[in-house]
Design a protein around this motif. Structure first.
Motif, short mmCIF file in Angstrom:
data_model
loop_
_atom_site.label_atom_id
_atom_site.label_comp_id
_atom_site.label_asym_id
_atom_site.label_seq_id
_atom_site.Cartn_x
_atom_site.Cartn_y
_atom_site.Cartn_z
N ALA A 16 0.81 -1.22 0.00
CA ALA A 16 0.00 0.00 0.00
C ALA A 16 0.85 1.27 0.00
O ALA A 16 0.58 2.20 -0.77
CB ALA A 16 -0.95 0.00 1.20
N VAL A 17 1.86 1.32 0.83
CA VAL A 17 2.69 2.54 0.92
C VAL A 17 3.45 2.79 -0.38
O VAL A 17 3.44 3.91 -0.90
CB VAL A 17 3.63 2.47 2.15
N PRO A 18 4.10 1.77 -0.99
CA PRO A 18 4.75 2.04 -2.29
C PRO A 18 3.77 2.42 -3.40
O PRO A 18 4.10 3.27 -4.25
CB PRO A 18 5.46 0.72 -2.62
N VAL A 19 2.57 1.84 -3.39
CA VAL A 19 1.58 2.22 -4.41
C VAL A 19 1.15 3.66 -4.23
O VAL A 19 1.04 4.42 -5.21
CB VAL A 19 0.36 1.25 -4.36
N ILE A 20 0.93 4.08 -3.00
CA ILE A 20 0.57 5.47 -2.73
C ILE A 20 1.71 6.40 -3.14
O ILE A 20 1.49 7.46 -3.74
CB ILE A 20 0.20 5.66 -1.25
N ALA A 21 2.95 6.01 -2.86
CA ALA A 21 4.10 6.83 -3.26
C ALA A 21 4.19 6.94 -4.77
O ALA A 21 4.50 8.02 -5.31
CB ALA A 21 5.38 6.23 -2.69
N LEU A 22 3.92 5.84 -5.49
CA LEU A 22 3.94 5.90 -6.95
C LEU A 22 2.83 6.78 -7.50
O LEU A 22 3.02 7.49 -8.49
CB LEU A 22 3.82 4.49 -7.54
N VAL A 23 1.67 6.74 -6.87
CA VAL A 23 0.56 7.59 -7.32
C VAL A 23 0.89 9.06 -7.09
O VAL A 23 0.68 9.90 -7.96
CB VAL A 23 -0.75 7.19 -6.61
N VAL A 24 1.44 9.37 -5.92
CA VAL A 24 1.74 10.75 -5.58
C VAL A 24 2.92 11.28 -6.39
O VAL A 24 2.87 12.36 -6.96
CB VAL A 24 2.00 10.89 -4.06
N GLY A 26 4.44 9.71 -9.03
CA GLY A 26 4.58 9.04 -10.32
C GLY A 26 4.94 9.98 -11.45
O GLY A 26 5.79 9.68 -12.28
N GLY A 27 4.30 11.15 -11.48
CA GLY A 27 4.61 12.12 -12.54
C GLY A 27 6.03 12.64 -12.44
O GLY A 27 6.72 12.79 -13.45
N LEU A 28 6.47 12.88 -11.23
CA LEU A 28 7.84 13.35 -11.02
C LEU A 28 8.85 12.28 -11.41
O LEU A 28 9.82 12.57 -12.10
CB LEU A 28 8.03 13.73 -9.55
N ILE A 29 8.58 11.04 -11.01
CA ILE A 29 9.48 9.94 -11.36
C ILE A 29 9.53 9.76 -12.87
O ILE A 29 10.60 9.57 -13.45
CB ILE A 29 9.05 8.65 -10.64
N ALA A 30 8.37 9.82 -13.52
CA ALA A 30 8.32 9.64 -14.97
C ALA A 30 9.04 10.77 -15.69
O ALA A 30 9.76 10.53 -16.67
CB ALA A 30 6.87 9.56 -15.44
N SER A 31 8.89 11.99 -15.23
CA SER A 31 9.56 13.10 -15.90
C SER A 31 11.07 13.05 -15.71
O SER A 31 11.83 13.31 -16.64
CB SER A 31 9.01 14.44 -15.41
#
Length: 70
Positions: A16-24, A26-31
């Motif tokens: 749950a915590v990694p999924v929430i981190a990816l959602v929050v 995710g755009g920054l990581i992708a960019s």
């Protein structure tokens, strides 16, 4: 902070915590990933173009020196 995570079930900590981190974030990581991959691609193109230029210049210089011997 550590006490909070020790009381939680394993699926909250590891899913749950990694999924929430990816959602929050995710755009920054992708960019950031897109920027790094784009930079590496441009660097690869630059190296290929410089290598091709060096190859062409050396080929031309070796051909012109052999023609002057004739």
């Amino acid at each position: 902070m550590r006490e909070i995570f020790t009381e939680l079930p394993w699926w909250v900590k590891w899913i749950a915590v990694p999924v929430i981190a990816l959602v929050v974030f995710g755009g920054l990581i992708a960019s950031v990933l897109g920027f790094v991959i784009g930079l590496l691609f441009k660097l690869l193109v630059f190296v290929a173009l410089v290598g091709g230029l060096i190859y062409v210049v050396r080929k031309f210089m070796s051909n012109s020196s052999s023609r002057s011997d004739w």
